[in-house]
Design an enzyme around this catalytic site. Structure first.
Site, PDB file in Angstrom:
ATOM      1  N   SER A 177      41.646  54.336  70.422  1.00 52.02           N
ATOM      2  CA  SER A 177      42.885  54.063  69.744  1.00 52.02           C
ATOM      3  C   SER A 177      43.046  54.838  68.436  1.00 52.02           C
ATOM      4  O   SER A 177      44.161  54.979  67.943  1.00 52.02           O
ATOM      5  CB  SER A 177      43.003  52.570  69.438  1.00 52.02           C
ATOM      6  OG  SER A 177      41.951  52.171  68.573  1.00 52.02           O
ATOM      7  N   LYS A 204      42.615  54.752  59.174  1.00 52.08           N
ATOM      8  CA  LYS A 204      43.301  54.182  60.343  1.00 52.08           C
ATOM      9  C   LYS A 204      44.135  52.981  59.903  1.00 52.08           C
ATOM     10  O   LYS A 204      43.666  52.153  59.105  1.00 52.08           O
ATOM     11  CB  LYS A 204      42.254  53.784  61.383  1.00 52.08           C
ATOM     12  CG  LYS A 204      42.815  53.330  62.721  1.00 52.08           C
ATOM     13  CD  LYS A 204      41.679  53.031  63.701  1.00 52.08           C
ATOM     14  CE  LYS A 204      42.188  52.546  65.039  1.00 52.08           C
ATOM     15  NZ  LYS A 204      41.082  52.179  65.964  1.00 52.08           N
ATOM     16  N   SER A 219      36.893  53.438  70.362  1.00 53.40           N
ATOM     17  CA  SER A 219      38.025  54.035  69.630  1.00 53.40           C
ATOM     18  C   SER A 219      37.683  54.971  68.490  1.00 53.40           C
ATOM     19  O   SER A 219      38.584  55.607  67.928  1.00 53.40           O
ATOM     20  CB  SER A 219      38.932  52.933  69.098  1.00 53.40           C
ATOM     21  OG  SER A 219      39.675  52.406  70.162  1.00 53.40           O
TER      22      SER A 219
HETATM   23  N1  GLN Z   1      40.194  51.774  74.801  1.00 51.96           N
HETATM   24  C1  GLN Z   1      39.582  50.486  74.601  1.00 51.96           C
HETATM   25  C2  GLN Z   1      40.647  49.427  74.687  1.00 51.96           C
HETATM   26  O1  GLN Z   1      41.734  49.755  74.976  1.00 51.96           O
HETATM   27  C3  GLN Z   1      38.864  50.471  73.285  1.00 51.96           C
HETATM   28  C4  GLN Z   1      39.728  50.275  72.107  1.00 51.96           C
HETATM   29  C5  GLN Z   1      38.991  50.243  70.794  1.00 51.96           C
HETATM   30  O2  GLN Z   1      37.816  50.604  70.677  1.00 51.96           O
HETATM   31  N2  GLN Z   1      39.685  49.751  69.793  1.00 51.96           N
HETATM   32  O3  GLN Z   1      40.419  48.277  74.479  1.00 51.96           O
END
Ligand code: GLN
Length: 491
Positions: free
Chosen positions: A155, A80, A179
């Site tokens: 994400s 990532k 994410s």
């Molecule tokens: N979807 C969540 C957010 O937008 C989690 C994101 C993540 O785990 N990086 O903050």
């Protein structure tokens, strides 16, 4: 001839170790696959073909010289784009870091290299890991290999899509609110969020430091465990890293794969099975509960009354930390600089850079966080959210006095069409309804494919006490041994 891209990491490592295939052949097969499908999937932001082949050649040479190789030597991995990679572009899905080549490797990447894995490149993500669909990437969305018109989660949608599209057998993600697990669920792959502090944050571009947790993504539970073992463990360079050995996740995954859960007590979180999840997801979850019972697990319902406050608490704590962490992107130290024509003040350049460099969701988070931390509002917002965080931790502690692990659907809904939730931020935030409590508590959680709903993958989440990551691997591997893995239609 075997299609090397269809093999698991375990199989690839076995073939390389036995000399039945070379790391170079394996790497080339994956690079070819990326070349064939990634214009449609867009899992990668950067493919480092040269670096990957050089790393593969190194493994082959070491094998030829009779050196003992690590358990994942020669296995390709996609990383990532939130983790720094020395000399290799790292954008965090943002224009503000476009063109930045970090001068150092993150601990995770350093450990991946030391283990002889082959880094293929950097995967797409929502900007600064804020989002649940990868649509907030400044470089365009990633498409779900199950249906290219749908989101791959976020994400870390790029990492999950790379696995589902057979572009990589292993990937790294980071989980602040879901994410790793949510993209795993909606792409039919495995995603594990380790215990907070169980994997190093050194070189992980910070979003919310008290929550950010890098972790493994794979197509099987055993592969995820092997990767977890390679990247996990204490790192003196990260002040919140836990000075304890990695729980024996590989042994736990192997034990689980025997399909025997006799003596294991699992709790269904009552608050997560009432309303909130769509019927197809609930049906797949209920069927998995029956399967787990048949494997010998005892299943009870456990109430965690404060979990319903997790989402609002998270959306104060995470933006608060982000507003502070993202202050470092000032147009001076890294990446983009706008308006520096010799006539503007430093402050003007900073503000023009941040205006042009950050996307709308990142700006929204910075504004919410700055507001929640401002004097006069701090106690009412940030302070209250921290109290809720404590209550959620107490819910987990009480639950783990009754059961070994908790289970729930990973996500309330399957992969949605691209564009369906971008106009209302709240609709996007709901994707992490079931994953966020674990982050606030700091424990480990895994998503394992458990079935299909209308032809799209559904994930089951297993949550365990902090530093009992092995337990979730055992349960997930047992379920996988009964339901199998899920293959998307050919691309
Ligand atoms: N979807 C969540 C957010 O937008 C989690 C994101 C993540 O785990 N990086 O903050």
């Amino acid at each position: 001839m075997t299609d090397l891209t269809k093999l698991t990491a375990t199989e690839i490592a076995g073939l390389v170790a036995a000399g039945e295939t070379s790391a170079v052949e394996v790497t080339q097969a994956h690079l070819d696959r990326i070349a064939a499908v990634d214009d449609r999937v867009h899992a990668f932001l950067h493919v480092d073909a040269e670096g990957a082949l050089a790393a593969a050649r190194d493994v082959d040479e070491r094998r030829a010289a009779g050196e003992r190789l690590g358990p994942l030597a020669g296995v390709p991995v996609a990383v990532k784009d939130v983790l720094t990679t020395k000399g290799v572009p790292t954008t965090v899905g943002s224009k503000i870091l476009e063109g930045w080549r970090p001068p150092y490797d993150s601990t995770i990447v350093r450990r991946l290299r030391a283990a002889g894995t082959v880094m293929l490149g950097k995967t797409n993500m929502d900007e600064f890991a804020m989002g649940s669909s990868t649509e907030y990437s400044a470089y365009g969305p990633t498409h779900n290999p199950w249906d290219l018109n749908r989101i791959p989660g976020g994400s870390g949608g790029g990492s999950a899509a790379a696995l589902a599209a057979y572009e990589a057998p292993l990937a790294i993600g980071s989980d602040t609110g879901g994410s790793i697990r949510q993209p795993g669920a909606v792409t039919g792959t495995v995603g594990a969020k380790p215990t907070y502090g169980g994997t190093s944050r050194y070189g992980l571009v910070a979003f919310s430091s008290s929550l950010d947790t890098p972790g493994p993504c794979a197509r099987t539970v055993l592969d995820a465990a092997l990767l977890h073992e390679v990247i996990g463990g204490h790192d003196p360079a990260d002040s919140t890293s836990i000075p304890q050995p990695v729980p024996d996740v590989v042994a736990a995954a192997k034990r689980g794969a025997t399909g025997d859960l006799t003596g294991v007590k699992l709790g269904i979180v009552s608050e997560f099975v009432g309303e909130g999840a769509e019927p197809g997801v609930m049906a797949a979850f209920r069927e998995s509960v029956d399967t787990l019972t048949k494997l010998g697990a005892e299943i009870v319902e456990v109430s965690c009354p404060n979990f319903k406050y997790a989402l609002p608490a998270y959306y104060l704590i995470a933006p608060s930390e982000c507003s502070s962490n993202l202050a470092r992107f000032d147009g001076v130290r890294f990446g983009l600089r706008v308006g520096d024509d010799g006539n503007r003040s430093l402050e003007e350049v900073m503000s023009l850079t941040r205006e042009a460099g950050f996307g709308p969701e990142v700006k929204r988070r910075i504004m919410i966080g700055t507001y929640a931390l401002s004097s006069g509002y701090y106690d009412a917002y940030y302070g209250q959210a921290q109290k809720v965080r404590t209550l959620i931790t107490r819910d987990f502690t009480a639950a783990f006095e009754q059961v070994d692990a908790l289970i729930s659907p990973t996500t309330p809904f399957v992969a949605f069409p691209i564009g369906a939730r971008t106009s209302d931020p709240y609709q996007m935030y709901l994707a992490d309804l079931f994953t966020i409590p674990t982050n606030l508590y700091g424990g480990p959680g895994i998503s394992v494919p458990c079935g299909l709903s209308d032809g799209l993958p559904v994930g089951l989440q297993v949550m365990a006490p902090t530093m009992a990551d092995d337990r979730m691997y055992r349960v997930a591997a047992a379920l996988e041994s009964a339901v199998g893995t899920f293959t998307p239609p050919a691309l």
